[in-house]
Every structure is written in structure tokens, then in C-alpha cells.
Design an enzyme around this catalytic site. Structure first.
Site, PDB file in Angstrom:
ATOM      1  N   CYS A 187      -2.530  54.501 100.709  1.00 50.82           N
ATOM      2  CA  CYS A 187      -2.485  55.507 101.768  1.00 50.82           C
ATOM      3  C   CYS A 187      -1.503  56.629 101.409  1.00 50.82           C
ATOM      4  CB  CYS A 187      -2.163  54.852 103.098  1.00 50.82           C
ATOM      5  SG  CYS A 187      -2.771  55.833 104.463  1.00 50.82           S
ATOM      6  N   TYR A 188      -0.346  56.722 102.091  1.00 52.45           N
ATOM      7  CA  TYR A 188       0.611  57.765 101.697  1.00 52.45           C
ATOM      8  C   TYR A 188       0.923  57.663 100.207  1.00 52.45           C
ATOM      9  CZ  TYR A 188       4.717  60.784 101.612  1.00 52.45           C
ATOM     10  OH  TYR A 188       5.600  61.792 101.311  1.00 52.45           O
ATOM     11  N   GLY A 228      15.551  25.089 116.611  1.00 53.32           N
ATOM     12  CA  GLY A 228      14.221  25.674 116.400  1.00 53.32           C
ATOM     13  C   GLY A 228      13.860  25.634 114.919  1.00 53.32           C
ATOM     14  N   VAL A 229      12.676  26.100 114.621  1.00 55.69           N
ATOM     15  CA  VAL A 229      12.174  26.026 113.255  1.00 55.69           C
ATOM     16  C   VAL A 229      13.072  26.816 112.277  1.00 55.69           C
ATOM     17  CG1 VAL A 229      10.219  26.507 111.752  1.00 55.69           C
ATOM     18  CG2 VAL A 229       9.823  25.853 114.135  1.00 55.69           C
ATOM     19  N   ASP A 230      13.347  28.054 112.632  1.00 53.03           N
ATOM     20  CA  ASP A 230      14.000  28.949 111.670  1.00 53.03           C
ATOM     21  C   ASP A 230      15.418  28.499 111.330  1.00 53.03           C
ATOM     22  OD1 ASP A 230      11.684  30.276 112.267  1.00 53.03           O
ATOM     23  OD2 ASP A 230      12.665  31.673 113.647  1.00 53.03           O
ATOM     24  N   SER A 231      16.221  28.232 112.371  1.00 53.15           N
ATOM     25  CA  SER A 231      17.601  27.879 112.054  1.00 53.15           C
ATOM     26  C   SER A 231      17.693  26.472 111.484  1.00 53.15           C
ATOM     27  CB  SER A 231      18.521  28.046 113.271  1.00 53.15           C
ATOM     28  OG  SER A 231      18.015  27.377 114.380  1.00 53.15           O
ATOM     29  N   SER A 232      16.735  25.609 111.806  1.00 55.34           N
ATOM     30  CA  SER A 232      16.756  24.276 111.192  1.00 55.34           C
ATOM     31  C   SER A 232      16.495  24.400 109.697  1.00 55.34           C
ATOM     32  CB  SER A 232      15.713  23.359 111.832  1.00 55.34           C
ATOM     33  OG  SER A 232      15.963  23.253 113.211  1.00 55.34           O
ATOM     34  N   LYS A 241       6.783  33.562 109.993  1.00 57.75           N
ATOM     35  CA  LYS A 241       6.930  32.189 110.501  1.00 57.75           C
ATOM     36  C   LYS A 241       6.215  31.144 109.646  1.00 57.75           C
ATOM     37  CE  LYS A 241       8.640  30.036 113.998  1.00 57.75           C
ATOM     38  NZ  LYS A 241       9.903  30.546 114.560  1.00 57.75           N
ATOM     39  N   HIS A 297      -5.986  50.426 103.798  1.00 59.20           N
ATOM     40  CA  HIS A 297      -4.887  49.446 103.775  1.00 59.20           C
ATOM     41  C   HIS A 297      -5.409  48.055 103.411  1.00 59.20           C
ATOM     42  CE1 HIS A 297      -1.629  51.949 105.375  1.00 59.20           C
ATOM     43  NE2 HIS A 297      -2.596  52.582 106.005  1.00 59.20           N
ATOM     44  N   GLU A 354      -3.771  45.524 102.681  1.00 63.18           N
ATOM     45  CA  GLU A 354      -2.837  44.473 103.113  1.00 63.18           C
ATOM     46  C   GLU A 354      -3.140  43.962 104.520  1.00 63.18           C
ATOM     47  OE1 GLU A 354      -2.272  47.641 102.770  1.00 63.18           O
ATOM     48  OE2 GLU A 354      -0.778  48.449 104.151  1.00 63.18           O
ATOM     49  N   GLY A 394       2.905  55.631 104.767  1.00 68.64           N
ATOM     50  CA  GLY A 394       4.047  56.234 105.448  1.00 68.64           C
ATOM     51  C   GLY A 394       3.574  57.314 106.399  1.00 68.64           C
TER      52      GLY A 394
HETATM   53  N1  LIG Z   1      21.116  27.911 121.338  1.00 72.69           N
HETATM   54  C1  LIG Z   1      21.458  28.407 120.132  1.00 72.69           C
HETATM   55  N2  LIG Z   1      22.585  28.000 119.501  1.00 72.69           N
HETATM   56  C2  LIG Z   1      22.938  28.479 118.313  1.00 72.69           C
HETATM   57  N3  LIG Z   1      22.252  29.419 117.649  1.00 72.69           N
HETATM   58  C3  LIG Z   1      21.132  29.879 118.208  1.00 72.69           C
HETATM   59  C4  LIG Z   1      20.664  29.406 119.466  1.00 72.69           C
HETATM   60  N4  LIG Z   1      19.515  30.037 119.758  1.00 72.69           N
HETATM   61  C5  LIG Z   1      19.263  30.865 118.733  1.00 72.69           C
HETATM   62  N5  LIG Z   1      20.231  30.784 117.786  1.00 72.69           N
HETATM   63  C6  LIG Z   1      20.316  31.557 116.527  1.00 72.69           C
HETATM   64  O1  LIG Z   1      19.470  32.694 116.633  1.00 72.69           O
HETATM   65  C7  LIG Z   1      18.460  32.648 115.632  1.00 72.69           C
HETATM   66  C8  LIG Z   1      17.162  33.232 116.125  1.00 72.69           C
HETATM   67  O2  LIG Z   1      16.606  32.437 117.129  1.00 72.69           O
HETATM   68  P1  LIG Z   1      15.074  32.056 117.068  1.00 72.69           P
HETATM   69  O3  LIG Z   1      14.699  31.370 118.330  1.00 72.69           O
HETATM   70  O4  LIG Z   1      14.311  33.242 116.624  1.00 72.69           O
HETATM   71  O5  LIG Z   1      14.986  31.044 115.855  1.00 72.69           O
HETATM   72  P2  LIG Z   1      15.000  29.493 115.843  1.00 72.69           P
HETATM   73  O6  LIG Z   1      15.441  28.977 117.155  1.00 72.69           O
HETATM   74  O7  LIG Z   1      15.812  29.064 114.681  1.00 72.69           O
HETATM   75  O8  LIG Z   1      13.504  29.126 115.551  1.00 72.69           O
HETATM   76  P3  LIG Z   1      12.275  29.230 116.540  1.00 72.69           P
HETATM   77  O9  LIG Z   1      11.777  30.643 116.401  1.00 72.69           O
HETATM   78  O10 LIG Z   1      11.325  28.249 115.993  1.00 72.69           O
HETATM   79  O11 LIG Z   1      12.728  28.936 117.916  1.00 72.69           O
HETATM   80  C9  LIG Z   1      18.355  31.209 115.282  1.00 72.69           C
HETATM   81  O12 LIG Z   1      17.765  31.043 114.018  1.00 72.69           O
HETATM   82  C10 LIG Z   1      19.786  30.762 115.357  1.00 72.69           C
HETATM   83  O13 LIG Z   1      20.468  31.137 114.183  1.00 72.69           O
HETATM   84  N1  LIG Z   2      -0.986  55.397 106.860  1.00 77.22           N
HETATM   85  C1  LIG Z   2      -0.534  56.326 106.035  1.00 77.22           C
HETATM   86  O1  LIG Z   2       0.104  56.044 105.024  1.00 77.22           O
HETATM   87  C2  LIG Z   2      -0.744  57.733 106.473  1.00 77.22           C
HETATM   88  C3  LIG Z   2      -0.457  58.751 105.407  1.00 77.22           C
HETATM   89  C4  LIG Z   2      -0.411  60.167 105.931  1.00 77.22           C
HETATM   90  N2  LIG Z   2       0.691  60.293 106.843  1.00 77.22           N
HETATM   91  C5  LIG Z   2      -1.743  60.473 106.628  1.00 77.22           C
HETATM   92  O2  LIG Z   2      -1.799  60.632 107.817  1.00 77.22           O
HETATM   93  O3  LIG Z   2      -2.745  60.609 105.967  1.00 77.22           O
HETATM   94 MG   LIG Z   3      14.550  29.439 118.845  1.00 78.63          MG
END
Ligand SMILES: Nc1ncnc2c1ncn2[C@@H]1O[C@H](COP(=O)(O)OP(=O)(O)OP(=O)(O)O)[C@@H](O)[C@H]1O
Ligand SMILES: NC(=O)CC[C@H](N)C(=O)O
Ligand SMILES: [Mg+2]
Ligand SMILES: O=c1[nH]c(=O)c2[nH+]cn([C@@H]3O[C@H](COP(=O)(O)O)[C@@H](O)[C@H]3O)c2[nH]1
Length: 516
Positions: free
Chosen positions: A83-84, A227-231, A372, A171, A173, A56
Site C-alpha cells: 500500500c503506502y 490470567g494467561v498473559d502474566s502467568s 493472545k 493488504h 496481511e 500508512g
Molecule cells: N490483580 C492483579 N494483580 C497483579 N497484577 C495484575 C492484576 N491484574 C492485572 N495485572 C497486571 O496487568 C497485566 C495486564 O492484565 P491482563 O488482564 O491484560 O493480563 P493477564 O491478566 O495476565 O491475562 P488475561 O488477559 O488472560 O487476563 C497483567 O499481565 C499483570 O501484569
Molecule cells: N493504506 C494505505 O497504506 C494508504 C496509502 C495512502 N495513504 C492512500 O490513501 O493511498
Molecule cells: Mg487479566
């Protein structure tokens, strides 16, 4: 039913908190993030197998800095401070944290002093780690021993084995910490004793259950872009609530060439899914709203608002729709400035670009915590075909943010045609699965050229191609020169209004993937 193993990440405002959660999930252990403001009683009730305190921006010795109930360290549950989080643990338990003379930032060699520490099992005695701190632990709390150090930092990690408390200044992660994933694995699997039986299919199952509980017999509208996410979101919803779902696809006139018809072919009545699918042709409406608008954030907000207005209108036609589903994923949230302390980079239309008033009772975003590549795993889990799951992402605001400056129908035509040629040649060269994302954009720059002995004064197309794992950082892809050359020559010859083609070499950061 067997109780699921849970590790809790307590968020103190660090930049990499989602990465912590993600790395834990990669160890097949389920993980959730909660704010440091969450009550200890609530945390206890969830019966976590382990707790991780994140980094943080604050200094723990200052009066108003985030802190936590000391009882957290007395529960017998293993706690790992990063870290923090590490500094706070020392500060609260009687150690000392001070401002260092020099800040330590970036890749740093860490020398392990206690090689048989459980955290460092299998880790090399000298290992490269990612540091990012001003403050340092100058004295560990009673009962702790220092387990590693660096040239400038006497305590890079410490532990109190008897109390199950672990502190790490760097870190683990972040992938720059070369053996960081191993350290987190050691914590959740060996120290917390998690069996590691969580898989993406459990995520899918849990979401289906949660959606059913939330929605009941209500009606749901899903914003589906193809797109991938909404599909993935749509198929998940359809599994959960079947016929109560209607998917709305908006053709805003900013789609790639032929994309509207392609999406309809997959999700419409002729396709393999049994979805209530509505296509809304809203080109004219978008073009008129965008007329004369040049500022990127303003364009994003207009596009975002129009999406919602279209969804509201469609919901009215169906009647009594309470829920809107979007395929929002974690990077959309972070970049819109809503991921804890991070800054606004750009307002993704579906998050930071949402209008103030939205006419739905609730917005459901089942993928909001995922990256993703995790969404893709969930998609495969749901049986969605690979060609859909591995589609390259296309932003909701579409060509609207790939046309720098004002959007007009003619500019849309130019960028659509150029992009189609680019995609065709990339596929021909067999590079389409290799490159993370690639597209043509229309710069708002016109320049002088000569064609057929005539002077031209036309637009420049920029080609972009990047490789990335999580779309948070990216590098420009190395496309063979012959391929680029072919694309250039076809665009110049086939697309009216273009007389120059450039290739964008910028990585992210400092660039972003899209142009606006
Ligand atoms: N043309 C569209 N019609 C309806 N909803 C949309 C449209 N474009 C985007 N959205 C909505 O916005 C969201 C975010 O869009 P985004 O492009 O990040 O995701 P995606 O299209 O589902 O996947 P990808 O990132 O693979 O393109 C989508 O998941 C969908 O819910
Ligand atoms: N990345 C961090 O968590 C930083 C912790 C604290 N703020 C520092 O500067 O040491
Ligand atoms: Mg998209
Ligand atoms: O649905 C979306 N709505 C948006 O407003 C948006 N802006 C960027 N992107 C996509 O996000 C990824 C990161 O892009 P940037 O580096 O340009 O932020 C890339 O994959 C971009 O295509 C968006 N997707």
C-alpha cells in the site's frame, strides 16, 4: 550458533503493521518491526533476508510524508512494499502516484495478469483482496511490470524481478485478503529464501536470554494476576532468573467470585510453582479511591495508578527492586493508542493507564509484541498446564469496568454472583472452551418489575459472550436459548437486587468486548 533469519518490517504508520509481523512469524520466519526513522546502517547491520514496507495514512507525493533512503532499494535484499510502501517505492524509483477519482475500500476482486509471478505462486487468477487507499500508482517505475489489476485500479501489484523489488497495493496481511498469507509466504520463503526454522520455542529461548542479560543479578517484581498473559510472563521470568523474582498478586476487590483464593492456590506456596508469591488484599483502598467516580477513563486511570502504588510499596519492602514485569500484550498497546498512528480506544491499565511517575528503573514486557493466541503457544511451550493457558481473559481493572458507573461493594457482590451463575451454566452446557470470552456486567439501569406480587425497582444484568481470534475484532456468540433462559432465571432468583437480564448482541467493532 547459527545466525537467525530475520525479516524487517519498516513501519510507515499503517494500522495493520503488527499483523504483517504476525503473518511472517506464521511462516516460521522471525520478524521485527522498526520505525521508518531507523537508520539504513542499522538495518544493514542486522543483515535481514527481506524487508517489508507497510501501509500508512500519508500520500507519498506530499512534501512532509515519511520517506526512506533510496539506497534501501539497491542493497540486493528483496523488498516488498504494501500500500503506502508500494506507492513510496514507485514514487522514489521514478514512477508516478496520484490521487484517484474514487477511493477503493474493502473486499475487491484482483485479476492476476502475470500468473507465473513468484508472489502469486499457487494463487487463483482472480482473488479477493482487501483494499484501503485513496492514491494509486498511475505509472510504474522503470524496470517494473504490472502483475495484477482491479476494475478501478490499473496497478494492484508490480515487480522488478531483476532488482528483487515487489509492490502490492492491497493488504495481504489482513485475513479478508483470501490468499494473502500465501502471498506473504511466497515472499519470505521463496523470494527471500528463508528456510522457515523459527518456532515459538525460539521466542521463549530468546526472551530468557534477553531477560538474563538485562536483569543481571538485580531483583524483579512481576505483576501477576493469574490470567494467561502474566502467568506466562511469570513462568518465563522464573525460568530466566529463578529466585531473583517476586510475584505480586493484587486482590483489588474487583475480582470474580472466589478468584483470589483460586489464584493463590495455583501460584502460592501450596501450588506447583516455586515462586516468591505475595497476595495483597487491597479491597478497601480501591473502593475508597473509586467512590463517586463514574467516568470510564477516570476509573481506569485510578485502578491503573493504584496497581503501581501497591507494586511500589511491595518493592520497598523487598528492597532494591529495579524492574517491574507486566504481562502486556500487543492488543493492550494498540487500544491504548500507542500502536503507531492508531487512536485511543480505551486506556488499558497497564499501558495508557500508567501514572506519569513510576518508581521502577524499567518496566519489562516480554510479551508486548504478541497476540493472545501466540502468548498461549508460548505458554504451552513453557509447560504451563492447558487449563491455565486456555483460561478466558479477565481485564486487570476487573469488575470495575463491568459495573457501569460508580463502583460500590454491593454492586460488586451483584455482578460477582450473577457472573458465577453464568459461568457455571456455560460450563455445564459444555461451551466454556468454545466461547472466547463471556461474563456478566451490571448496567447502571434500574427498571420496574414485579416479583411475588410486589413491585420491584432493581438493576439489569447484561450477559456478554463473544468469539474472537485475537480480541481485536469479535462477534457475539450464539448461545442456545435454553442456556440463556436458565441463566436468566437463576440470576433473577438467586441474586438479590436484579430483576432483568439482557443479552448483548453487539460485535466489535462497533462495540468493544468490555463495557467501559
Ligand atoms: N490483580 C492483579 N494483580 C497483579 N497484577 C495484575 C492484576 N491484574 C492485572 N495485572 C497486571 O496487568 C497485566 C495486564 O492484565 P491482563 O488482564 O491484560 O493480563 P493477564 O491478566 O495476565 O491475562 P488475561 O488477559 O488472560 O487476563 C497483567 O499481565 C499483570 O501484569
Ligand atoms: N493504506 C494505505 O497504506 C494508504 C496509502 C495512502 N495513504 C492512500 O490513501 O493511498
Ligand atoms: Mg487479566
Ligand atoms: O488487562 C486488561 N486491562 C484493561 O484495561 C483491559 N481492557 C480490556 N481488556 C481486555 O482486552 C480485550 C479487548 O477488550 P475490549 O474490546 O473491551 O477493549 C478483552 O479480552 C478485555 O477483557 C483489558 N485487559
Amino acid at each position: 550458533m547459527m545466525k537467525k533469519e530475520l525479516v524487517i518490517v519498516l513501519d510507515f504508520g499503517g494500522q495493520y503493521n503488527q499483523l504483517v509481523a504476525r503473518r511472517v512469524r506464521e511462516c516460521n520466519v522471525y520478524c521485527e518491526i522498526y520505525s521508518y526513522k531507523t537508520d539504513l546502517e542499522k538495518i544493514k547491520a542486522m543483515n535481514p533476508k527481506g524487508i517489508i514496507l507497510t501501509g500508512g495514512p500519508n500520500s507519498c507525493y506530499e512534501a512532509d510524508s515519511p520517506t526512506y533512503s533510496k539506497e534501501l532499494f539497491e542493497l540486493g535484499i528483496p523488498v516488498l512494499g504494501l500500500c503506502y510502501g508500494a506507492q513510496l517505492m514507485m514514487h522514489m524509483l521514478g514512477g508516478k502516484v496520484e490521487k484517484a477519482d474514487a477511493r477503493e475500500y474493502g473486499k475487491t476482486e484482483v485479476i492476476i495478469d502475470k500468473t507465473d509471478s513468484k508472489i502469486f505462486e499457487g494463487v487463483s487468477p482472480k482473488t479477493i483482496c482487501w483494499m484501503s487507499h485513496f492514491d494509486y500508482i498511475s505509472k510504474v517505475a522503470p524496470g517494473f511490470e504490472i502483475t495484477s489489476h482491479t476494475e478501478n485500479c490499473p496497478c494492484a501489484s508490480a515487480e522488478n524481478v531483476a532488482e528483487n523489488l515487489y509492490a502490492i497495493q492491497f493488504h495481504p496481511e489482513v485475513l479478508h485478503t483470501q490468499e494473502g498469507t500465501k502471498m506473504l509466504y511466497n515472499f519470505v520463503r521463496n523470494i527471500c529464501g528463508c528456510a522457515g526454522d523459527w518456532r515459538m520455542d525460539s521466542f521463549v529461548e530468546d526472551q530468557i536470554k534477553a531477560i538474563r542479560e538485562k536483569v543481571g543479578d538485580g531483583k524483579v517484581l512481576c505483576a501477576l494476576s493469574g490470567g494467561v498473559d502474566s502467568s506466562v510472563a511469570a513462568v518465563l521470568l522464573s525460568k530466566a532468573i529463578g529466585n531473583q523474582l517476586t510475584c505480586v498478586f493484587v486482590d483489588h476487590g474487583l475480582l470474580r467470585k472466589n478468584e483470589g483464593d483460586e489464584v493463590e492456590a495455583v501460584f502460592g506456596p501450596e501450588g506447583p510453582y516455586e515462586l516468591n508469591f505475595i497476595r495483597v488484599n487491597a479491597q478497601e483502598r480501591y473502593y475508597s479511591k473509586l467512590k463517586g467516580v463514574t467516568e470510564p477513563e477516570a476509573k481506569r486511570k485510578i485502578i491503573g495508578e493504584e496497581f503501581i502504588r501497591v507494586f511500589e510499596e511491595e518493592a520497598k519492602k523487598i528492597g532494591a527492586v529495579d524492574f517491574l514485569v507486566q504481562g502486556t500484550i500487543y492488543p493492550d498497546v494498540v487500544e491504548s493508542g500507542l500502536g503507531g498512528e492508531s487512536a485511543v480506544i480505551k486506556s488499558h491499565h497497564n499501558v495508557g493507564g500508567l501514572p506519569d511517575h513510576v518508581d521502577f528503573k524499567e518496566i519489562i514486557e516480554p510479551l508486548r509484541d504478541l497476540f493472545k493466541d501466540e502468548v498461549r503457544k508460548a505458554g504451552l511451550e513453557l509447560g504451563i498446564p492447558e487449563n491455565l493457558v486456555f483460561r478466558q481473559p479477565f481485564p486487570g481493572p476487573g469488575l470495575g469496568i463491568r459495573i457501569i458507573g460508580e463502583v460500590t461493594a454491593d454492586k460488586v457482590r451483584i455482578v460477582q454472583d450473577a457472573d458465577a451463575i453464568y459461568r457455571e451454566e456455560i460450563a455445564k452446557a459444555g461451551l466454556d472452551r468454545e466461547i472466547g470470552q463471556y461474563f456478566a456486567a451490571l448496567t447502571n439501569m434500574r427498571s420496574v418489575g414485579v416479583m411475588g406480587d410486589e413491585r420491584t425497582y432493581d438493576y439489569a444484568i447484561a450477559l456478554r459472550a463473544v468469539n474472537t481470534i485475537d480480541f481485536m475484532t469479535a462477534e457475539s456468540a450464539q448461545i442456545p436459548y435454553e442456556v440463556l433462559n436458565k441463566v436468566m432465571s437463576r440470576i433473577i432468583n438467586e441474586v438479590r437486587g436484579v430483576n432483568r437480564v439482557m443479552y448483548d448482541l453487539t460485535s466489535k467493532p462497533p462495540g468493544t468486548i468490555e463495557f467501559e
